[in-house]
Design an enzyme around this catalytic site. Structure first.
Site, short mmCIF file in Angstrom:
data_model
loop_
_atom_site.label_atom_id
_atom_site.label_comp_id
_atom_site.label_asym_id
_atom_site.label_seq_id
_atom_site.Cartn_x
_atom_site.Cartn_y
_atom_site.Cartn_z
CB SER A 1 -3.37 8.19 -6.75
OG SER A 1 -2.67 7.49 -6.05
CG ASP B 1 -6.11 -1.38 -7.75
OD1 ASP B 1 -6.26 -2.47 -7.50
OD2 ASP B 1 -5.64 -0.78 -6.67
CG ASN C 1 -6.22 -5.72 -1.77
OD1 ASN C 1 -6.87 -5.19 -1.02
ND2 ASN C 1 -5.14 -6.25 -1.78
CB SER D 1 -6.61 4.80 5.41
OG SER D 1 -6.41 5.23 3.82
CG ASP E 1 1.89 3.64 -2.03
OD1 ASP E 1 1.75 3.25 -0.97
OD2 ASP E 1 0.94 3.66 -2.91
CE LYS F 1 -1.13 2.78 2.60
NZ LYS F 1 -0.30 3.52 1.95
CD GLU F 2 -1.92 -2.39 -2.15
OE1 GLU F 2 -1.40 -1.83 -0.87
OE2 GLU F 2 -2.17 -1.67 -2.98
CG HIS G 1 0.75 -3.32 -6.55
ND1 HIS G 1 0.62 -1.86 -7.05
CD2 HIS G 1 0.46 -2.94 -5.42
CE1 HIS G 1 0.30 -1.13 -6.00
NE2 HIS G 1 -0.14 -1.85 -5.10
NE ARG G 2 2.61 1.37 -4.67
CZ ARG G 2 2.73 1.49 -5.86
NH1 ARG G 2 3.45 1.32 -6.81
NH2 ARG G 2 1.69 2.40 -6.28
CE LYS H 1 -3.74 -3.02 -5.03
NZ LYS H 1 -4.78 -2.50 -5.04
#
Ligand code: DC
Length: 660
Positions: A27, A53, A96, A173, A320, A347-348, A395-396, A421
């Site tokens: 971020s 990213d 993404n 968002s 997250d 989200k993703e 990724h998470r 990512k």
């Protein structure tokens, strides 16, 4: 950068402890890059995250004509374009990366060029209509190239009106608001953004405002409902910007500490962080974990009674890190409830549906709603063994499900490369702070040149076990200290080096920050320094967890001082090798000559005697046979003979311990 296979089998694991140096926050990295690009002047960004990213943002800025250089010694330099991209036409692919797509949409929509923005198929399913509507209200000329309300987009020069107000929805968002905040200083006049609906993920707006302030734009605000960019706001480079460690990435390691005994310390975020996800530590504390938070690090350990409590929390502020809590809930003493997480759906992937599906594979009972999830662990938190977790290019999901392996089960993570990512080396770091205390260990020690290295390697090979040459770690500390000209008596600095050693063991080679130092650490000057640094408790403690983390199935052969007594006191077999000083000097001489180093037999014999004396007499981890170790005098024996004897002992020790 790590190369990952199609799937990764983790575990079974039952312990986590150690220190993790976090990569930079996604971020903060992408916001800083855009602000630096739009600002007046040159910005030097330190510790920028290296990930997919961020690469998408860097590529896009490059295509827009922004001059970027580096990283050089961890610093990326951005020449600001003072609000006007030099390239008036560009076709941008943003993968993404929501943190690139939304803010770039806003910045480009308020410029006077012709641009196309697209991403991966999932990016084209993530809504952007509310942001586009807000920008259109300001005169932007944006077309949907696919479905209404979704990327890809085509942007043509704006016909800027003179509106003093713009409205944006805050409940889908928070990136829409972030995007407007960062782009509106380009308009050059006073504009107020009114947030419609309850703003979600508020701490992310704090990150945006904080970074904008560093670039000289002070946004006026009325709580969370309206934000005003003052007239004539201009972004001006502050010169140097340091990117904090990724607080969301920290959540996996903190949870690992809470589940797997701990403590696990994450470095790079702490009390002074501008990231809301440090609030995750509070959620873990609510589960009973022991948390210690300092300015630049956070540490987590299991509750004293080892029992994590179920929770019922509104997680809107930390969406997250909340995913990590959903997996931590597998280890809690009842049903946990994660509330107010509707943003997961956009989200993703649809994270609510995905998390529910994958948690069920581990035996959990999961109830899923439009904006909540409840998780009830299987009885006794006995997770299903061998679950194959799908990761949905998210990724998470890949990262948080690695924690399930700490339940003493094997977990397969499909498509692990998706972690690139935000955290390319995630699994490497996870591996370094987790282990399995029931995996058998053979500990082998003996004086310098007793043949322990060759023997231990051979034993490991024959059994298909992992191999730890602990001496190499002490040698690495010594090498770093010599190179960095650290005083070899400075216990604190040496301890710091030990804790943060950027070492990777791969295919028999030893890499220190990518440099192959396999031979360099064998030089005599390093040997002498290693013996000195090894006498400091700060160094031994600093290396402790790192050594324990080598304990992975099917087994470990660990070689070196205190392997049997301190690091693996529960080793299944402990062996102490000896040989006469003369024999050892001859062996060392042969080794050095073969490697092309200069040496004489007499000085080596002297050295070995001196080192023996120092190592035997020192108060910290002296060289001595540990209790319960079996002795082999290798003076007249070949390596094969010694190996054969150890394998025989191991076999009979394994029979005596059938439970392993
Ligand atoms: O085994 P070696 O020569 O590579 O070890 C280098 C130095 O580190 C040596 O002085 C012994 C010390 N050492 C230690 O104190 N504890 C260990 N577990 C391994 C090595």
């Amino acid at each position: 950068m790590a190369v990952y296979p199609d799937y990764l089998d983790l575990g079974p694991l039952d312990r986590a402890a150690g220190v993790v140096r976090l990569p930079g926050s996604k971020s903060i990295s992408n916001r800083t890059l855009l602000l630096a690009a739009l600002a007046v002047g040159r910005t030097r960004i330190h510790d920028l995250l290296a990930s997919d990213d961020v690469d998408r943002m860097l590529e896009a800025l490059g295509l827009l004509g922004v001059k970027l250089s580096g990283p050089q010694q961890g610093v990326v330099t951005v020449e600001g374009c003072a609000g006007r991209f030099t390239q008036r036409r560009a076709d941008l692919f943003l993968g993404n990366a929501g943190t690139a797509f939304r803010p770039l949409t806003a910045a480009l929509a308020l410029s006077d060029g012709h641009y196309k923005l697209s991403g991966v198929p999932r990016m084209h399913e993530r809504p952007i209509g509310d942001l586009v509507d807000a920008l259109r209200g300001l005169g932007a000329n944006i077309h949907y190239l696919g479905n209404e309300g979704y990327p890809p987009l085509e942007i043509r020069p704006a016909t800027m009106g003179s509106n003093a107000k713009v409205q944006v929805r805050g409940d889908v968002s928070s990136q829409f608001l972030t995007a407007l905040l960062m782009a509106l200083p380009l308009a050059g006049r006073r504009i107020t953004i009114e947030v419609v609906g309850e703003l979600i993920s508020k701490p992310y707006i704090d990150i945006t405002l904080n970074l904008m302030a560093r670039f000289g734009v002070k946004v006026e605000r009325d709580g969370w409902s309206s934000f005003t960019i003052p007239a004539n706001s201009r972004m001006v480079s502050p010169g140097d910007v340091f990117v904090e460690g990724d607080a969301s990435g920290a959540s996996y390691f903190l949870a690992a500490g809470a589940i797997g005994c701990g403590p696990v310390r994450v470095e790079g975020v702490g009390r002074g962080s501008i990231q809301g996800d440090v609030g995750f530590a509070g959620a873990l504390a609510a589960m009973g974990a022991r948390i210690d938070m300092h300015d630049n690090w956070i540490e987590a350990a299991a509750p004293l009674d080892g029992r994590l409590r179920a929770f019922d929390l509104d997680l809107n502020a930390i969406p997250d890190a909340a995913m990590t809590l959903a997996v931590a809930a597998l280890f809690a003493d009842g049903t946990s409830r994660l509330r107010n997480i509707a943003s997961w759906r956009v989200k993703e992937t649809d994270r609510i549906a995905a998390m529910a599906t994958e948690l069920r594979k581990l035996g959990a009972r999961v109830e899923e709603g439009t904006d909540f999830l409840t998780v009830t662990p299987p009885a006794g938190s006995r997770l299903a063994d061998g679950a194959a977790i799908d990761t949905y290019d998210d990724h998470r999901i890949a990262m948080c499900f690695s924690l399930a392996a700490l339940g003493g089960v094997t977990v397969r993570i499909n498509d692990p490369k998706c972690v690139a990512k935000t955290f390319p080396d995630y699994f490497g770091q996870f591996d370094e702070v987790t282990w399995n205390s029931t995996v058998p260990v053979i500990a082998i020690d003996g004086p310098s040149a007793s043949g322990k290295g060759a023997v231990a390697q051979r034993v490991a090979e024959q059994l298909g076990f992992h191999y730890l040459d602990s001496g190499s770690l002490y040698r690495l500390v010594a090498l770093c200290a010599l190179r960095e000209r650290v005083d070899l008596k400075d216990a604190d600095s040496l301890g710091g080096i030990a804790r943060q050693l950027p070492v990777h063991f791969t295919g028999g080679r030893i890499l220190l920050s990518q440099e192959d130092v396999t031979d360099a650490i064998r030089a005599e000057a390093v040997s002498t320094a290693a013996s000195e640094v090894a006498s400091f408790p700060s160094v031994r403690q600093g290396l402790m967890r790192r050594q324990q983390a080598f304990r992975h199935a099917p087994g470990l052969v660990a070689e070196g001082r205190d392997m049997a007594s301190v690091v693996f006191p529960d080793a299944l077999l402990k062996v102490f090798l000896t040989a006469s000083a003369e024999e050892r000097a001859r062996r060392r001489y042969k080794q050095l000559i073969e490697k092309g180093f200069d040496a004489t037999l007499t000085t080596l014999l002297q050295d070995i005697r001196q080192r023996d004396a120092r190592d035997t007499e020192r108060s910290v981890a002296p060289l001595q046979k540990s209790v319960g170790a079996q002795i082999i005098d290798t003076t007249g024996l070949s390596i094969q003979e010694v190996v054969a004897r150890i394998l025989q002992w191991f076999e009979s020790a394994s029979h005596k311990a059938p439970s392993r």
